[in-house]
Scaffold this active site. Sequence first.
Site, PDB file in Angstrom:
ATOM      1  CG  ASP A 198      38.530  37.299  35.281  1.00 49.08           C
ATOM      2  OD1 ASP A 198      38.303  36.116  34.988  1.00 49.08           O
ATOM      3  OD2 ASP A 198      37.634  38.104  35.583  1.00 49.08           O
TER       4      ASP A 198
ATOM      5  NE  ARG B 285      41.149  44.887  46.958  1.00 50.71           N
ATOM      6  CZ  ARG B 285      41.531  43.636  46.929  1.00 50.71           C
ATOM      7  NH1 ARG B 285      42.701  43.291  47.442  1.00 50.71           N
ATOM      8  NH2 ARG B 285      40.771  42.708  46.396  1.00 50.71           N
TER       9      ARG B 285
ATOM     10  CG  ASP C 291      38.259  44.995  45.379  1.00 49.62           C
ATOM     11  OD1 ASP C 291      38.228  45.622  46.450  1.00 49.62           O
ATOM     12  OD2 ASP C 291      38.501  43.779  45.318  1.00 49.62           O
TER      13      ASP C 291
ATOM     14  CB  SER D 259      35.321  34.952  42.658  1.00 50.82           C
ATOM     15  OG  SER D 259      34.470  35.855  43.336  1.00 50.82           O
TER      16      SER D 259
END
Length: 418
Positions: A15, A94, A123, A179
């Site tokens: 990606d 994050r 996210d 994923s």
Amino acid sequence: MVNGKVCLAYSGGLDTSVILAWLLEQGYEVVAFMANVGQEEDFAAAEEKALKIGASKFVCVDCREEFVKDVLFPAVQVNAVYEDVYLLGTSLARPVIAKAQIDVAEREGCFAVSHGCTGKGNDQIRFELGFYALKPDVKVIAPWREPEFFNRFAGRNDLLEYASVKGIPVAQTKAKPWSTDENQAHISYEAGILEDPDVTPPKDMWKLITDPEDAPDVPEDVTVVFERGIPVKIVYKEGQVVKEAVEPLDIFLTASKVARRNGVGRIDIVENRYINLKSRGCYEQAPLTLLRRAHVDLEGLTLDKEVRHLRDQFVTPTYSRLLYNGSYFTPECEYVRAMIPPSQNTVNGQVRLRLYKGNLVVLGRSSSTENLYDASESSMDELTGFEPTDTSGFIAIQAIRVKKYGQSKIDRNEPLTL
């Protein structure tokens, strides 16, 4: 013509590699950014790939120490958990990554930042709220929310075809259709075959934690020492040699190593995303499982009853929800974070744990300075602490309200039922 410089959060995967090439196609100069938050990654290979695609620069920031001291240990202090099971491994990373990316963007003169988060996940919210708090004037380019991008790349085959045209090397992952996101606190698995919540994860999916059935047949004991709720030492064995870890990062990595090899820390849940969708996720959260369990247990010995109840009713669930929802850099989270240290002043001592085939058992706990437990007062065999007759008055006072409630039910002919 260059439209400006963009700092892209680059993972080296399909990606973000396609996004890097697409940004270049749109006329941007791209700085590829990667944060080292303890994931198992070939950073040199990622750099080589980014530069080959066309990034003007590759910057990798080592955030591991900061991650442990500033985010992971406070999460242990507050016993952070989302929906009773998830220890927030992705969410906790994050803020660290967002801060590092903004620092790089400012240093490199980037007017914008970009990421590869999908339009249905948490996210994108976590990163972008962090970006805007840290640099209010920054522009965010989110390709998976750009019609020009997501209409062009409707599926994985479109991404692979574009990568082939652009000469982007990709690793085929059809054999493992899910994923992942990894850092030193955990690894997550979602999407692909896991989108059916009744599909059992295949054994070869799990990457970090030994299958409990394959874990050692001999239990392993460790001791975790806390000061003000922060782990300051972990004592363990390698073979017959007793070892200690005392530096923050070493403590966290040791907890991870010990828990992993004993099959501790796997979960499989359906959770509620902030974006109001349900999501099935599988997580390996070995170090936080061990440290949080020890911390919760020590609080039973050292933390005042009312302080603990207030913290558990407000601070822990609020902090956990704010972290999950991406609201770390907000006034409310700053306020809640300020409540964590005062609750931990007395959480000093040690906890002995035994790990065995996925199980984590507390063997004992002690504190030389903050022990609120008194064996004589609590003993059923000694008349100390208070007179038994004192309890009669205590019960009588507590019963005043209950008697009135019961009588009101009788007066209305509404007997109490189970």
